[in-house]
Design a protein around this motif. Structure first.
Motif: not given
Length: 296
Positions: A132-141
């Motif tokens: 979930q951290l990776w998915v959130a990081a992609c959304l933020y980027r």
């Protein structure tokens, strides 16, 4: 427990347990609202590229590719999958605490079935906060990229970065898992990308998204070239390299010209149109809650 043998009762237990996972600071996090939404609608153009970034991580990619939740499969139910994904983004960014809790519970029921089996090439669990951290990081980027292309790069601040954590904390990602600063985020981002390898199975699945293979025939026929030009254009170079794709000269020129026009258009569109369809999806979610209909 595998994705092939999980029962409805077990899924309910898993979803219920997930609700109690990161209890610390949940109330505080649920009150975070991202109030700068001028680029929300235009960000849809980069949606397929962001999905590729998310699914490039093998555990996320295979979690989606092997998912037994057919009602949420983009290639089997493209309309519903698109609606639920975009609604999650709208709820995470602007939803009330009650709305986030309701949508989290609904998503948890589906996520409970997304678990690897013994035959899976990689192990995954949709409740894994690292994924979930990776998915959130992609959304933020992706939000940062939208600001650089269409908005105001000066808005990419430490405060805006801290607000970005809500994309993960709306589910099970603990707040302290979000990299402490933008510098820490960049280190996490680069190290994760360096370790990513996209195998042929996931690569073909992602290329099918680029080609609009999930769409209705008429949309696929008319929109494939546009989708390829925009998706590859928005895809960062390191992901282009891992996917072994690159824009043609014609696609590069189209992407640049398209964005130049879009930047001017955003300046004159009224707020409701800039936020469409996310404002409509939030209204739909409220209607579903009032009438007792499924949220996802």
């Amino acid at each position: 427990m595998s994705a092939e043998t999980i029962t409805t009762s077990q899924a309910a237990d898993i979803a219920r347990d997930a609700e109690t996972m990161p209890r610390s600071r949940r109330e505080e996090l649920d009150n975070v609202v991202i109030d700068d939404l001028d680029l929300l609608g235009i960000a849809l153009l980069a949606g397929p590229a962001n999905v590729i970034m998310q699914l490039a991580l093998p555990a996320v990619g295979y979690g989606v590719y092997e998912s037994k939740v057919h009602s949420g499969n983009l290639f089997k139910n493209p309309t519903k999958r698109t609606r639920t994904t975009l609604t999650y983004l709208a709820v995470a960014a602007t939803g009330s605490p009650e709305m986030r809790k309701a949508y989290r519970q609904a998503v948890n029921k589906s996520h409970a079935y997304v678990r690897s089996s013994e035959a899976s090439p990689v192990k995954y669990n949709a409740f894994d906060p690292k994924l979930q951290l990776w998915v959130a990081a992609c959304l933020y980027r992706g939000w940062e990229d939208m600001q650089r292309i269409y908005g105001d790069p000066a808005k990419i601040t430490e405060e805006a970065y801290q607000q970005g954590a809500v994309m993960g904390t709306t589910l099970q990602m603990p707040r302290d898992m979000w990299p402490a600063t933008r510098v820490d985020f960049e280190a996490y981002w680069q190290s994760t990308i360096a370790a990513i390898e996209i195998d042929d199975t996931i690569r073909e699945h992602l290329l099918a998204i680029v080609r609009l293979d999930f769409a209705y025939p008429a949309i696929r026929l008319l929109g494939r070239w546009y989708s390829e030009a925009m998706t590859i254009g928005f895809l960062p170079p390191e992901f282009q390299e891992k996917m072994r794709i690159a824009p043609t000269p014609a696609q590069r020129r189209f992407f640049a010209a398209h964005n130049a026009v879009a930047r001017q258009l955003i300046k004159v569109l009224p707020k409701p149109l800039r936020e469409f369809p996310f404002n409509l999806l939030l209204a739909d979610l409220n209607w579903r809650r009032r009438t007792g209909r499924p949220l996802v």
